[in-house]
Design a protein around this motif. Structure first.
Motif: not given
Length: 231
Positions: A16, A84, A107
């Motif tokens: 991420d 995300a 998600l």
């Protein structure tokens, strides 16, 4: 473990960081990774699932489901990821290609899938295994959400022996530069050997599976015969 075996170094389960996501997303447009994706899609198609519902575990920026959707217009695909940032990239892709009615991204945690049992005709995962903290739990979840007789296909990088590691990374990582090259080396260090994968599968609830090796860089397994009946 003997001196020939390179110790495995686990990698982060979730990518991420903005620089890591950008490096991966930009690299997927390169001809090399696009060819690797195409080879995986060919394996998926060989399983013979052309309609119904498919799940892509660890979908990243979504290139695999979109390629499959192009070949199988009657197959509805769901891609899940814990990043995300990756999902934002995937959703941008699906909108650009006008496939929002066929492909969706969510998600989700692969260790605790939010789908009922026996939901999918096909469950796939590409280049995610080396990220997983508990691969057996993820395999068990794949088995749970796959329909009876549903097919499962997983492919990942393969960790070479210690004496050839430097040459392996230098040669097979020659297509990458900067942050992407560092990510590639980390991923190879975190990947499994065929013997290690076999051990994981034997303790899972997947049942009979077939392990395959691809080129000098990848390994994986499938559950269920290919379309041609190969065991």
């Amino acid at each position: 473990m003997n001196w020939l075996t390179l110790p495995r170094k686990p990698e982060s389960e979730v990518m991420d960081e903005s620089d890591g996501v950008e490096a991966y997303a930009s690299a997927t447009a390169q001809a090399h990774l696009d060819a690797l994706d195409d080879a995986f899609v060919e394996r998926v198609l060989s399983l013979g699932i052309k309609d119904g519902f498919a799940l892509d575990v660890g979908t990243g920026p979504g290139q695999i489901p979109l390629k499959i959707a192009h070949c199988c217009p009657k197959l509805h695909l769901v891609g899940i990821d814990r990043s995300a940032a990756m999902l934002r990239a995937a959703r941008e892709r699906v909108l650009k290609r006008g496939l929002g009615g066929q492909v969706e991204f969510m998600l989700a945690n692969a260790s605790q899938l939010c789908f009922p049992a026996s939901s999918f005709d096909l469950v796939i995962s590409n280049s995610v295994l080396h990220h997983l903290n508990d691969p057996v739990q993820v395999f068990n979840e794949m088995a749970r959400v796959a329909k009876a007789g549903g097919k499962i296909l997983v492919r990942d990088l393969r960790r070479p022996a210690r004496p050839v590691f430097a040459a392996h990374v230098a040669w097979h990582g020659r297509h990458y530069a900067g942050r992407m090259k560092a990510l590639y080396e980390d991923s190879v260090c975190a990947a499994y050997t065929p013997a290690e994968l076999r051990g994981l599968l034997q303790t899972s609830q997947l049942g009979p599976t077939t392990i395959f090796l691809e080129r000098r860089t990848h390994l994986g397994f499938y559950r269920g015969n290919t379309a041609g009946g190969t065991k």
